[in-house]
Design an enzyme around this catalytic site. Sequence first.
Site, PDB file in Angstrom:
ATOM      1  N   ASN A   8      -3.626   8.630  -4.915  1.00 21.18           N
ATOM      2  CA  ASN A   8      -2.941   9.882  -4.558  1.00 21.18           C
ATOM      3  C   ASN A   8      -1.593   9.625  -3.908  1.00 21.18           C
ATOM      4  OD1 ASN A   8      -3.737   9.028  -1.957  1.00 21.18           O
ATOM      5  ND2 ASN A   8      -3.862  11.129  -1.243  1.00 21.18           N
ATOM      6  N   CYS A  52       7.541  -8.985  28.765  1.00 22.09           N
ATOM      7  CA  CYS A  52       6.696  -8.920  27.568  1.00 22.09           C
ATOM      8  C   CYS A  52       6.008 -10.256  27.353  1.00 22.09           C
ATOM      9  CB  CYS A  52       7.538  -8.567  26.342  1.00 22.09           C
ATOM     10  SG  CYS A  52       6.595  -8.648  24.807  1.00 22.09           S
ATOM     11  N   CYS A  78       7.650 -11.541  23.522  1.00 27.51           N
ATOM     12  CA  CYS A  78       9.039 -11.861  23.160  1.00 27.51           C
ATOM     13  C   CYS A  78       9.927 -12.234  24.334  1.00 27.51           C
ATOM     14  CB  CYS A  78       9.679 -10.697  22.403  1.00 27.51           C
ATOM     15  SG  CYS A  78      10.128  -9.302  23.452  1.00 27.51           S
ATOM     16  N   CYS A 100     -25.966   2.063  26.777  1.00 31.93           N
ATOM     17  CA  CYS A 100     -26.879   3.139  27.165  1.00 31.93           C
ATOM     18  C   CYS A 100     -26.460   4.492  26.577  1.00 31.93           C
ATOM     19  CB  CYS A 100     -26.990   3.225  28.685  1.00 31.93           C
ATOM     20  SG  CYS A 100     -27.954   1.852  29.345  1.00 31.93           S
ATOM     21  N   LEU A 116      -3.335  -3.513  13.226  1.00 34.85           N
ATOM     22  CA  LEU A 116      -2.653  -4.029  14.400  1.00 34.85           C
ATOM     23  C   LEU A 116      -2.495  -5.549  14.348  1.00 34.85           C
ATOM     24  CD1 LEU A 116      -1.831  -2.569  17.032  1.00 34.85           C
ATOM     25  CD2 LEU A 116      -3.964  -3.376  18.031  1.00 34.85           C
ATOM     26  N   ASP A 117      -3.549  -6.214  13.902  1.00 36.57           N
ATOM     27  CA  ASP A 117      -3.579  -7.663  13.933  1.00 36.57           C
ATOM     28  C   ASP A 117      -2.465  -8.258  13.071  1.00 36.57           C
ATOM     29  OD1 ASP A 117      -4.849 -10.138  14.654  1.00 36.57           O
ATOM     30  OD2 ASP A 117      -5.495 -10.248  12.553  1.00 36.57           O
ATOM     31  N   GLY A 170       0.832  -1.205   0.000  1.00 34.56           N
ATOM     32  CA  GLY A 170       0.000   0.000   0.000  1.00 34.56           C
ATOM     33  C   GLY A 170       0.859   1.243   0.000  1.00 34.56           C
ATOM     34  N   ILE A 225       3.044   2.732   2.228  1.00 32.92           N
ATOM     35  CA  ILE A 225       4.468   2.573   2.517  1.00 32.92           C
ATOM     36  C   ILE A 225       5.063   1.501   1.598  1.00 32.92           C
ATOM     37  CG2 ILE A 225       6.163   1.948   4.288  1.00 32.92           C
ATOM     38  CD1 ILE A 225       4.279   2.951   6.406  1.00 32.92           C
TER      39      ILE A 225
END
Lengths: 444, 621
Positions: free
Chosen positions: B61, B433, B436, B176, B122-123, B29, B31
């Site tokens: 674009n 973490c 990792c 609500c 993110l996934d 895409g 990047i």
Amino acid sequence: MSTNDINMLSNGDTMDQLNGALDTHDAAAETVAAIAQAQAMSADEIALYDRQIRLWGVQAQERMRSANILLISVKALGTEIAKNLILNGIGSLTIVDSEQVTEDDLGAQYFVREEDVGRNRAEAASERLQELNPRVAVRTDSSNILTKDQTYYAPFQLVIACDQNLETMATINAACRLANRPFYASGIHGFYGFIFADLIVHDYIIERETSNMPATIKQETATRSIVGVTTKKQNGKNIETVTKREIYSPLLLANTSPLPDDIIRNRRKMRSVTPLLPCMRALWDFERDVHRLPAQNSKEDLTVFTGMATNKLKELQMPIESLTAEFLRSFLHNIGSEIVPTAAFVGGRLAEDVINVLGKREQPIQNFVMFDGENFDGPIYPLQTFLQPNGLGSVPQVQLTGLEEVQMQNGHANGLPINNAISSAPADGQNSIQGGDVETIAIE
Amino acid sequence: MPRERFLKQSLGAQFANIKNARILVVGAGGIGCELLKNLVCTGFGEIHVVDLDTIDLSNLNRQFLFRHAHIKKSKALVAREAASKFNPNVKIEAHHANIKDPQFNVDWFRSFVIVFNALDNLDARRHVNRMCLAADVPLIESGTTGFNGQVQPIRKRLTECYDCAPKETPKSFPVCTIRSTPSQPIHCIVWAKSYLFNELFGISEDQASDLDHTSDENNKEEIAELKKEAAALKEIRASMGSTEFPQKVFDKVFTQDIKRLLGMEDMWKMRKPPTALDFETVNAEAANVDRQTLADDQKDWSLAENFAVFADSLIRLSDRLDKLRAAQETGNAPPILTFDKDDRDTLDFVAAAANLRSITFGIETKSEFDIKQMAGNIIPAIATTNATTAALCVLQAFKIMRGDWAKAKMVFLTKSTERVINKESLRPPRPDCGVCATAYARLVINTEKTTLESFVKDVLVKKLGYNQDEVEVSNNAGVWYDPDMAMDDNDNLEKTLSEINIVNDSTVIIRGEGDEGERVNLELSISNMELDPSAAAATSESFTLVPDLQTIPKKTPAVTATTTDSAPSNGHNLPTRTTAKRSADEAELDNDQTAKRGKVAEEKKDVTVVEDDGAIMIDDD
């Protein structure tokens, strides 16, 4: 520009809308209607630019769309700038390049191919650049830029010169000043590059929620002032529209200007000034004196260049240890080289500035960016000397007349250049090489 | 070769390695296109690119490898065609596929010297992060939003991984707030998109991901009323296609439901009460609406204009659903419509319905253009930011490929007046973490006598607290125990450790698949303990752990966002940082500390955190 936009009407939604609006086939009426149509953005155009309009708004997009830009030289760096401006939908791009495509271009000028070698570079590159966006008029000019006077620059809203020596940049800059046109210069050497901006006087608008310290008309820095503030209520929030003004120096003055006071007075800041700055200045001196770039394997060139860089370092009052042998070696290795990642960063950042300047939004570059892709450094230095009638450098004071203030608030600011004078002589006699200061640096 | 002259000049001996390098680009895409251009032009020998997406008009674009004629075609395949022309010496392999597909396994990842993430969600970023950790391949992670961009090099055991820093999760709203007490435009947009649209044309609201049901228990009565309302709307749905349908829908949601809410006086003691709309009045006004202005999605529509769009889109959607019903074979599930920001009919309906609700609640209305962004989670994206960010990715790659990790940095684009990029040194992995972190310990145990079963039960579960159903045991000879092999089917359980190659001076990897609170992954160096009856009698355990288990950290939550993370330190949170607001006047902030303090406090109010498809992430303080 109009030719291109009218052509554009021959397909898609725009044509349907146009047909609906016209009852006759009167050619004149059709042209008038087409021009009117071309002035407002079509739904198709808004859909194409959707993701960027969400960032800078329709108004800025329309300003960009009516802008004619002049780009001088289209090697690796020029290609990146051209690509970005065309993608973003400026009105027209005129590319001036009198050189032919060489085999060296094939590495980093990705819009030329082997079969283009020997053709005019602007013509070869423009074919593929045009494909990026048919809405932008891409034009070429294969003549030498040094043959142009200021009338040549007048039709352009902005001028960008790439990969030129200092003398050429300064000549173009002077012509742009006479035509009152903003000017950018940029160049790359392997991992290193720079951007210079002389926007003469540039006003831009910032809209934001009023903080507990509302903006007032004042001088903010040596070069920047707030020249207009209006407020309005919008959805229960106080919104202030602040017009800021940046005042610039031409390249020849900037190139001999000292670092700004706040850096000189701060030892920590002084220590972190990039050695790229004296090296770029030295390189321009070398080119001026020797009429070529330093050769990779010439001991003599190395000695001369090292002396020049050391002088520039002293002129800038930088600590001597700023310029290490390692940096000097790396810089010299990269002189004259063009690699795409550096071109993409420097050209991308310059194009971003151009887009914001056209849209009259965001703080522009003031006035030198030094890019070091080896160390991920990209400092911006305001290198300024303002000439007063008595020839002494000082900071200009902003004095607004009532009329100007109204114009600011309407967003039609068009300040007159405060000073068109350009000194073409070096600032003083200290640029000559002082052999005694040359350090010996081993180059592999 | 002249094509390589400058590369040899600037890269020196490293260029030979680059020519032989096999690399992976995930995403073609914004990047990705820029990355491919840079990588091809710098002569990387073999480049693989993976993208499951197809080309859209709004990509053109900035995704400069694509043209109008390519719309609807595969990004990966078109990108390969276009980028190949930049350098005939480079081989590009394109995969029009999902990076999570099983064919892209750890061995495949291991075949690359470096991986570039050029993703928009993110996934997938997390997935590639895990794969690169498993394959022990350096990853260059990048992201952009508007003028902001950043690049983060990641290397197992050397730097933080993508998940070391908490990531902001998509924001959801209490039922609500959405159904009874909206106070912001986004509440009305979520109501129109996730409730009204789905009740009329899609599936029921309960499945909407942006509704938060956690406080339902505290509002039992109101929730019960809301269920009745939804049921009544389903009845109205049955009359779709009839001439009264638009009025029935309008009366229900903008008149009756509002009147019912008004009856709950407690609700409006501290809030501004809503005003019910009247169909006849608005309908009469809408007769004079200029159709032309309705095509203008930048304009703020009036009440009558919103009504006209609402009624019109309701009919358009009804007709579509009708046609789908007629076309479908009997016996299948009834057809439904789903909201799509690029589907004009659904967007018109959601925009108009949201604005009508805003009007009843006295909330500001939004243009259709803005609603599209909020409902569709659109991230502003421009060519230049992608170009500069991708350039930085490749400059990082040069340093990583020559092993110069000291020079690899976390890099951000900035709009400061003092510099164009900010950099930070890479941080070491977070010891706790959940993704990792690996702890190291020595286990002294009798490998001749201890069975795998007792190793799992006594050492891993009892002593170390791993979950028996979620722990994996492996060594260089293979996986010996994993959660998918039920205890009963695992023939290895009876074997002693030495029989499965867990012997003196060997290493065992313990990987817990469980969530936070469990211990991080563990690498155990084994020392064989000769069985000495007297020693065994002296201690209750037949093994020793060095150092003791207190030093082996537990996983901390890596998913939930913390409020402190938006601190100006710029933390280590990729999505948070990419969306950190850089106001247009940051230039001034650099010079005006007083204003800065005021501004930092304000920043949290902004409503623009957008990342990932399909979820709204909004800070609604």
